[in-house]
Design an enzyme around this catalytic site. Sequence first.
Site, PDB file in Angstrom:
ATOM      1  N   HIS A   1     -31.040 -17.485   7.876  1.00  0.00           N
ATOM      2  CA  HIS A   1     -31.185 -18.748   8.188  1.00  0.00           C
ATOM      3  C   HIS A   1     -31.093 -19.073   9.775  1.00  0.00           C
ATOM      4  CE1 HIS A   1     -31.476 -19.871   4.136  1.00  0.00           C
ATOM      5  NE2 HIS A   1     -30.238 -19.282   3.836  1.00  0.00           N
TER       6      HIS A   1
ATOM      7  N   ASP B   1     -36.371 -18.086   1.521  1.00  0.00           N
ATOM      8  CA  ASP B   1     -35.499 -18.809   2.545  1.00  0.00           C
ATOM      9  C   ASP B   1     -36.454 -19.009   3.699  1.00  0.00           C
ATOM     10  OD1 ASP B   1     -33.158 -18.796   0.788  1.00  0.00           O
ATOM     11  OD2 ASP B   1     -32.222 -17.095   1.848  1.00  0.00           O
TER      12      ASP B   1
END
Length: 311
Positions: A265, A242
Site C-alpha cells: 500500500h 490491492d
Amino acid sequence: MYQQTIGAQIDFHGVGVHRGLPVSLSLLPADADTGIVFHLCDANGITHEIPAVSTSGAAMDLSTIIGDLNGAHVATIEHLMAALYAMEIDNVIVAIDGTETPIMDGCSAAFVEAIEEAGIRELRARRRYIRVLKPVRVELPNGAFAEYRPHSGTRFEVEIDFPTPVIGRQAYAIELSPAGFRQELARARTFGFMKDVERLWASGYALGSSLDNSVVIGEDGRIINPDGLRYKDEFVRHKMLDAVGDQALAGERILGCYRSYRGGHKLNALTLQALLSDRRAYEIVEAPARRREPLRHSPLVAVAAYGPQTL
C-alpha cells in the site's frame, strides 16, 4: 465512454479486519462528477464527507486510509475501491457508520457480485482519464520498486517475493476489465503469517482477522485454511487487487501500465503521488460524445482545463 453509477442502493454488514468492530456500509447511486465520496457518521451524529482521492489518503503499510482535516477517517478501503474501479463505477456515495470498511471474506468478490446484481446506470457525462505520458518510478531501499509507463489501456504487472516456499516469487499481469477482474482477481484474499499475529494484536491490528476472511500461513510454512487456496498464486493476485484499489485514489481512471516489485500500500501510494506531482508525466483526456459512425481516430481527446487531485 460515459460516466457510470450503480443502479440501486446496496447494503453490507460485517466487521473490520483490523479493529474487529461491527460496521454497516451502504453504496448509494450518485450524480455525474460526484466521484467516490465516503459519508462517515461519527459518534456525535456528525456526517463527514471524505472524497476517495489521493489528497485525502495516507501511505500506510497495512491498509489504505482516507480522512479529513477534522481527524475523521475510514480505513481498509482498498477492496471496495478495487471493485468500484474495476467495475467502472465513477460516482457513488459510500455511507458508513464505522472507521473501517467490512472485510467480508477478505477480497472484492462480495462487492463485485452486489454491484452486478444492483446493475450499472450510465450517466450523461463523459468520462475523463489520466493518460501516462512518460515513465515515473519510485524505488525503496529494500529493493522494492514501482513505476507507471505509457500504455493504451489500463494494465497491471505485479511481482512479489517472499522468503517462504508456499509463496516464493510470483508474478501476474492483466489488462484490467470488469470481466477479467471478476474472474482473475476478485476472489483473491488478504493473507498473513501466524508468527506475526501476536505483534499485530498488541498493536491493535488484525483483531477481526480469521480463517473466514484471510489466508493464514502457519509456523511450519503451510496454509492453515482447511479449504486451501482459491488460486495457486492467490498471494500475487491479492497484491494486484490491492494495487487496483490504491490506484482508484487517482480520482480518474488511469490509462497506463502500473508495474511493481515487492510492493504494498505505501509503495502504491508513493508512486501515484510521484505520477500526479509531475505535470509532464500525464495529461487529462476525455471520451468524446457518442457518434453514429464508428470512430476512425483515437477515442480520446485532450482537455487542458481539468486536472486531477494531487498529493
